[in-house]
Design a protein around this motif. Structure first.
Motif, short mmCIF file in Angstrom:
data_model
loop_
_atom_site.label_atom_id
_atom_site.label_comp_id
_atom_site.label_asym_id
_atom_site.label_seq_id
_atom_site.Cartn_x
_atom_site.Cartn_y
_atom_site.Cartn_z
N THR A 177 27.30 -16.65 30.76
CA THR A 177 28.51 -16.06 30.18
C THR A 177 29.23 -17.07 29.28
OG1 THR A 177 30.05 -16.73 31.91
CG2 THR A 177 28.83 -14.66 32.26
N HIS A 178 30.18 -16.59 28.53
CA HIS A 178 31.00 -17.47 27.68
C HIS A 178 31.79 -18.46 28.51
CE1 HIS A 178 30.04 -15.59 23.88
NE2 HIS A 178 30.21 -14.40 24.45
N LYS A 179 32.06 -18.13 29.77
CA LYS A 179 32.79 -19.03 30.66
C LYS A 179 31.84 -19.93 31.44
CE LYS A 179 36.80 -16.04 31.19
NZ LYS A 179 37.66 -15.31 32.12
N ILE A 219 28.15 -6.26 34.29
CA ILE A 219 28.73 -7.23 33.37
C ILE A 219 28.98 -6.57 32.03
CG2 ILE A 219 26.51 -8.13 32.54
CD1 ILE A 219 27.83 -10.95 32.66
N LYS A 220 30.05 -6.97 31.39
CA LYS A 220 30.38 -6.42 30.08
C LYS A 220 29.64 -7.20 29.00
CE LYS A 220 34.91 -4.95 31.57
NZ LYS A 220 36.25 -5.41 31.78
N GLU A 244 30.52 -8.15 26.11
CA GLU A 244 31.31 -9.21 25.47
C GLU A 244 31.43 -10.47 26.34
OE1 GLU A 244 34.24 -6.14 27.15
OE2 GLU A 244 32.47 -6.05 25.88
N GLU A 245 31.08 -10.39 27.61
CA GLU A 245 31.10 -11.57 28.49
C GLU A 245 29.84 -12.42 28.33
OE1 GLU A 245 32.29 -10.92 32.67
OE2 GLU A 245 32.61 -8.84 32.05
N HIS A 301 27.13 -14.71 26.88
CA HIS A 301 26.90 -15.71 25.83
C HIS A 301 25.42 -15.70 25.41
CE1 HIS A 301 25.73 -19.75 24.43
NE2 HIS A 301 26.87 -19.70 23.78
#
Length: 145
Positions: free
Chosen positions: A49-51, A71-72, A74-75, A77
């Motif tokens: 993910t981006h996080k 999971i969405k 946009e989440e 990566h």
């Protein structure tokens, strides 16, 4: 001089925090979707993910089923899958080549393998047969189960 050092430090910190896959600990890591141990280094996969949260899976179908339900978009990566021809090597899922073949048995039974190059896919297909698939076709097939 201090400003240059500060800029370099900030840049290195940004690089260190960049989301990236991590090695799978075969036999110990658990699939996020089916909760089975990840043991086969030819079929495992990851979502990053981006996080920088990492979700690990024992097969591409578990990744795709998790992706559809938990999971969405946009989440995410990046998505990674093992290169069948180089066990344990993670490759970018969006750039992988896929072959469905009953000769090769994946952990959850979809029997789709991934490789990094078209040449390797053609080599495996010429030897053992199978049907080449696109990313979208594998996603749809995985979610029909």
């Amino acid at each position: 001089m201090k400003l240059r050092l500060l800029i370099i430090t900030l840049f290195l910190n940004l690089l260190a925090c960049s989301p990236k896959p991590e090695p799978i600990d075969y036999g110990n890591d658990i699939c996020e979707f089916c909760k089975m141990n990840i043991t086969d280094s030819k079929y495992a996969a990851e979502i990053v993910t981006h996080k920088n949260k990492i979700y690990k899976f024992d097969s591409i179908e578990c990744l795709f089923q998790f992706r559809k339900s938990f999971i969405k978009e946009e989440e995410i990566h990046s998505e990674w899958v093992n290169d069948f021809s180089q066990p344990g090597k993670l490759i970018d899922l969006k750039n992988a080549y896929f072959l469905k073949s009953e000769v090769y048995r994946s952990p959850m039974g979809l029997n789709v393998l991934s490789v990094e190059s078209k040449e390797k896919l053609n080599e495996i297909k010429a030897k053992d047969g199978g049907n080449e698939m696109s990313y979208t076709e594998v996603f749809v097939l995985a979610n029909e189960k």
